[in-house]
Motif scaffolding. Structure first.
Motif, PDB file in Angstrom:
ATOM      1  N   ARG A   1     -18.728   5.430   1.717  1.00  0.00           N
ATOM      2  CA  ARG A   1     -18.210   4.410   2.434  1.00  0.00           C
ATOM      3  C   ARG A   1     -16.663   4.714   2.815  1.00  0.00           C
ATOM      4  N   THR A   2     -15.849   5.657   1.858  1.00  0.00           N
ATOM      5  CA  THR A   2     -14.509   5.521   2.312  1.00  0.00           C
ATOM      6  C   THR A   2     -14.157   6.388   3.356  1.00  0.00           C
ATOM      7  N   GLU A   3     -13.184   5.935   3.844  1.00  0.00           N
ATOM      8  CA  GLU A   3     -12.600   6.452   5.492  1.00  0.00           C
ATOM      9  C   GLU A   3     -11.194   7.100   5.170  1.00  0.00           C
ATOM     10  N   ASP A   4     -10.495   6.766   4.247  1.00  0.00           N
ATOM     11  CA  ASP A   4      -9.279   7.354   3.839  1.00  0.00           C
ATOM     12  C   ASP A   4      -9.293   8.632   3.323  1.00  0.00           C
ATOM     13  N   VAL A   5      -9.047   9.801   3.857  1.00  0.00           N
ATOM     14  CA  VAL A   5      -9.262  11.121   3.362  1.00  0.00           C
ATOM     15  C   VAL A   5      -8.790  11.513   2.092  1.00  0.00           C
TER      16      VAL A   5
ATOM     17  N   LEU B   1     -10.449   9.407  -0.476  1.00  0.00           N
ATOM     18  CA  LEU B   1     -11.758  10.012  -0.840  1.00  0.00           C
ATOM     19  C   LEU B   1     -11.516  11.142  -1.663  1.00  0.00           C
TER      20      LEU B   1
ATOM     21  N   THR C   1     -19.719  -3.168  -0.189  1.00  0.00           N
ATOM     22  CA  THR C   1     -18.675  -2.635   0.524  1.00  0.00           C
ATOM     23  C   THR C   1     -17.929  -4.109   0.951  1.00  0.00           C
TER      24      THR C   1
ATOM     25  N   SER D   1     -14.296   2.269  -5.707  1.00  0.00           N
ATOM     26  CA  SER D   1     -14.881   2.599  -4.509  1.00  0.00           C
ATOM     27  C   SER D   1     -15.605   1.886  -3.811  1.00  0.00           C
TER      28      SER D   1
ATOM     29  N   LYS E   1     -12.848   0.759   1.631  1.00  0.00           N
ATOM     30  CA  LYS E   1     -12.653   2.150   2.501  1.00  0.00           C
ATOM     31  C   LYS E   1     -11.434   2.682   2.446  1.00  0.00           C
ATOM     32  N   ARG E   2     -10.524   2.072   2.262  1.00  0.00           N
ATOM     33  CA  ARG E   2      -9.118   2.765   2.390  1.00  0.00           C
ATOM     34  C   ARG E   2      -8.185   2.220   1.184  1.00  0.00           C
TER      35      ARG E   2
ATOM     36  N   ASP F   1      -6.573  -1.246   1.444  1.00  0.00           N
ATOM     37  CA  ASP F   1      -7.459  -2.203   1.224  1.00  0.00           C
ATOM     38  C   ASP F   1      -7.663  -2.901  -0.441  1.00  0.00           C
TER      39      ASP F   1
END
Length: 330
Positions: free
Chosen positions: A2-6, A9, A256, A281, A284-285, A288
């Protein structure tokens, strides 16, 4: 994933394989409430609506009860508490000491039906049983409490007053609660109710209680007092709801969350990799996430078991094959 922040992640991938670095620890510490460069307020949106993830059910219950009471003060309304109805062999428990002890049990020991359920309009709640899974109304579904429908009942409330403010209204015969479930898949509104508002009726569950807990504080001493079976079967009728200002990390699995506040000070005893990976986890970022208080670097150093490593490798292989197939097809 679900994570968008590289960057976040990569941190989570190292965490789940037991390879967290000091840089990972320092990055997470930058999200501890009260950090010098962290300009956030828990009293303002969106953090005033973010759930708090904790490890223990007792801590979760304490936070939830306090949050509900604070909300009643903010709104200037009378606190309402639903009190569960407990029965032994078909008769309601009338012994005050036994009744009080059972009502105060954490809901993880009562098949997730709380003895006390404090309510205030607009509060977040969790459904604790499967009502209609095909409609998305299952154990763990988040909702917003709107209204309680109940019968007036004149009974002695001295058993409950030491747990809640003096002016609390105790409801002993609730009929149903009206709860809005934003994720509900119901196409049409029910008669005279708003869209996504569902009546949640009483549930009935049976659990065991060992009366040795009432005989003495020391369990071994109590065992010597009697050699007979001391467990009794309790049938409870209550609403299958709990406040959701705070939830356990276990209950948060699979969810999430938009914003979340977590506690990474783990309880004494064996610690599994999921204890830290699961709460971290849920978002997503990194931005957050807020961390409730300082924690030790060792918390991030838990090593996965051999079985967990095998499962992680299996999932990684599936992910790579899926991505490869996607790239070929497009």
């Amino acid at each position: 994933m679900r994570t968008e922040d590289v960057r976040y992640l990569e941190l989570l991938n190292r965490l789940r394989s037991g390879r967290s670095t000091r840089e990972d620890y320092q990055l997470l510490c930058s999200r501890i409430i009260g950090s010098p460069n962290l300009k956030t307020s828990l009293r303002q949106s969106p953090w005033n609506e973010a759930p708090i993830l904790v490890f223990r059910n007792t801590v979760r219950t304490q936070i939830n009860n306090r949050a509900v009471l604070n909300k009643t003060i903010e709104l200037g309304v009378t606190p309402i508490v639903c009190v569960a109805q407990d029965y032994v062999r078909g008769a309601m428990i009338d012994d005050p000491r036994l009744r009080k002890a059972i009502l105060e049990l954490p809901d993880n020991r009562t098949e997730h039906l709380p003895g006390y359920l404090p309510l205030v309009p607009g509060m977040p709640v969790l459904l604790t049983e499967n009502i209609a899974t095909e409609l998305g109304l299952s154990n763990g579904t988040r909702g917003v409490f709107h209204q309680l429908v109940y019968e007036e009942c004149l009974q002695d409330t001295q058993l409950y007053e030491n747990n809640f403010p003096e002016h609390t209204k105790f409801v002993l015969q609730p009929k149903y609660a009206l709860v809005e479930f934003p994720s509900c898949k119901l196409d049409h509104a029910l008669s005279k109710l708003g869209q996504k508002i569902i009546p949640i009726c009483l549930s009935e569950q049976t659990f065991q209680f060992d009366i040795k807990e009432l005989l003495a504080e020391n369990a071994s001493k109590a065992t010597k007092l009697t050699k007979r079976a001391t467990k009794i079967s309790i049938k409870r009728k209550a609403l299958p709801l709990v406040p959701a200002y705070s939830i356990t990390t276990h209950k948060s699995q699979g969810q999430t969350l938009g914003k979340v506040i977590i506690d990474l000070v783990v309880p004494p005893g064996p610690v599994e990799i999921a204890s830290t990976y699961v709460p971290l986890s849920r978002v997503k970022r990194l931005e957050d996430l807020l961390i409730l208080r300082p924690f030790k670097f060792e918390t991030l150093q838990v090593q996965p078991s051999a079985a967990q490593l095998d499962e992680l490798n299996r999932l990684d292989t599936i992910a790579k094959e899926t991505l490869k197939h996607y790239n070929v097809s497009t």
